[in-house]
Design a protein around this motif. Structure first.
Motif, PDB file in Angstrom:
ATOM      1  N   LEU A   1       0.830  -1.198   0.000  1.00  0.00           N
ATOM      2  CA  LEU A   1       0.000   0.000   0.000  1.00  0.00           C
ATOM      3  C   LEU A   1       0.868   1.251   0.000  1.00  0.00           C
ATOM      4  O   LEU A   1       0.551   2.247  -0.640  1.00  0.00           O
TER       5      LEU A   1
ATOM      6  N   LEU B   1      -6.738   1.831  -5.576  1.00  0.00           N
ATOM      7  CA  LEU B   1      -7.629   1.513  -4.446  1.00  0.00           C
ATOM      8  C   LEU B   1      -9.093   1.673  -4.826  1.00  0.00           C
ATOM      9  O   LEU B   1      -9.946   0.914  -4.356  1.00  0.00           O
TER      10      LEU B   1
ATOM     11  N   ILE C   1      -9.917  -1.511  -6.698  1.00  0.00           N
ATOM     12  CA  ILE C   1     -10.040  -2.632  -5.752  1.00  0.00           C
ATOM     13  C   ILE C   1     -11.367  -2.534  -5.005  1.00  0.00           C
ATOM     14  O   ILE C   1     -12.100  -3.523  -4.891  1.00  0.00           O
TER      15      ILE C   1
ATOM     16  N   VAL D   1     -14.420  -5.243  -4.984  1.00  0.00           N
ATOM     17  CA  VAL D   1     -14.859  -5.876  -3.735  1.00  0.00           C
ATOM     18  C   VAL D   1     -16.364  -5.756  -3.556  1.00  0.00           C
ATOM     19  O   VAL D   1     -17.030  -6.743  -3.222  1.00  0.00           O
TER      20      VAL D   1
ATOM     21  N   PHE E   1     -13.123  -6.228   4.816  1.00  0.00           N
ATOM     22  CA  PHE E   1     -12.338  -5.796   3.664  1.00  0.00           C
ATOM     23  C   PHE E   1     -11.104  -5.124   4.239  1.00  0.00           C
ATOM     24  O   PHE E   1     -11.201  -4.137   4.959  1.00  0.00           O
ATOM     25  N   PHE E   2      -9.921  -5.712   3.999  1.00  0.00           N
ATOM     26  CA  PHE E   2      -8.715  -5.151   4.596  1.00  0.00           C
ATOM     27  C   PHE E   2      -7.482  -5.442   3.760  1.00  0.00           C
ATOM     28  O   PHE E   2      -7.478  -6.330   2.910  1.00  0.00           O
ATOM     29  N   ILE E   3      -6.447  -4.664   4.045  1.00  0.00           N
ATOM     30  CA  ILE E   3      -5.154  -4.808   3.384  1.00  0.00           C
ATOM     31  C   ILE E   3      -4.090  -4.868   4.466  1.00  0.00           C
ATOM     32  O   ILE E   3      -4.010  -3.971   5.314  1.00  0.00           O
TER      33      ILE E   3
ATOM     34  N   GLN F   1       1.544  -8.757   6.153  1.00  0.00           N
ATOM     35  CA  GLN F   1       1.675  -9.028   4.723  1.00  0.00           C
ATOM     36  C   GLN F   1       2.735 -10.103   4.499  1.00  0.00           C
ATOM     37  O   GLN F   1       3.838 -10.023   5.033  1.00  0.00           O
TER      38      GLN F   1
ATOM     39  N   HIS G   1      -2.578  -6.490  -2.178  1.00  0.00           N
ATOM     40  CA  HIS G   1      -3.799  -7.276  -2.302  1.00  0.00           C
ATOM     41  C   HIS G   1      -4.738  -6.965  -1.142  1.00  0.00           C
ATOM     42  O   HIS G   1      -4.316  -6.683  -0.039  1.00  0.00           O
ATOM     43  N   ALA G   2      -6.008  -7.003  -1.453  1.00  0.00           N
ATOM     44  CA  ALA G   2      -7.052  -6.789  -0.452  1.00  0.00           C
ATOM     45  C   ALA G   2      -7.756  -8.110  -0.202  1.00  0.00           C
ATOM     46  O   ALA G   2      -7.894  -8.942  -1.096  1.00  0.00           O
ATOM     47  N   HIS G   3      -8.196  -8.285   1.038  1.00  0.00           N
ATOM     48  CA  HIS G   3      -8.955  -9.468   1.428  1.00  0.00           C
ATOM     49  C   HIS G   3     -10.424  -9.096   1.557  1.00  0.00           C
ATOM     50  O   HIS G   3     -10.760  -8.087   2.170  1.00  0.00           O
TER      51      HIS G   3
END
Length: 120
Positions: free
Chosen positions: A54, A64, A67, A71, A87-89, A97, A103-105
């Motif tokens: 990030l 972002l 992304i 999402v 939703f997190f990075i 990380q 990548h975002a979850h």
């Protein structure tokens, strides 16, 4: 994380050189199921462009936004938009990380727990 070939694993997935269960893709991002999910719905959303963290997003780059849009669409497709999801990075090793390709979850609320707190 770098694969045995010395290349970024997520770049390999984006280029379809490494298999993954891709659930969404557009000109900016690729989304696929996490290989070691923490919940029934655990999707990773990665930019096609290799950006390590990030902190490395160039000023003015709309990654972002792309992304986030992906999402919200994926959450609708998987039926978790209304019931709730995370939703997190994770950023850098200290932030959990493991693979250094931004990548975002997207993680459904059911099944989350210890693994989320530990990182990727």
């Amino acid at each position: 994380m770098v694969g045995s070939t010395g290349r970024c694993v997520f770049c390999g997935i984006v280029k379809k050189e490494i298999p993954a269960e891709i659930v969404y893709e557009d000109e900016f991002v690729v989304a696929f199921r996490d290989a070691n999910p923490a919940a029934p719905v655990h999707i990773l959303v990665v930019p096609r462009e290799h950006i390590p963290t990030l902190n490395d997003i160039p000023l003015g780059n709309p990654v972002l936004s792309h992304i986030g849009s992906a999402v919200t669409r994926i959450a609708e497709d998987f039926g978790v938009a209304q019931s709730g999801y995370r939703f997190f990075i994770n950023v850098n090793r200290g932030g959990g990380q493991v693979i250094f390709h931004l990548h975002a979850h997207l993680v459904s609320r059911t099944g989350t727990g210890e693994k989320i707190a530990k990182g990727d």
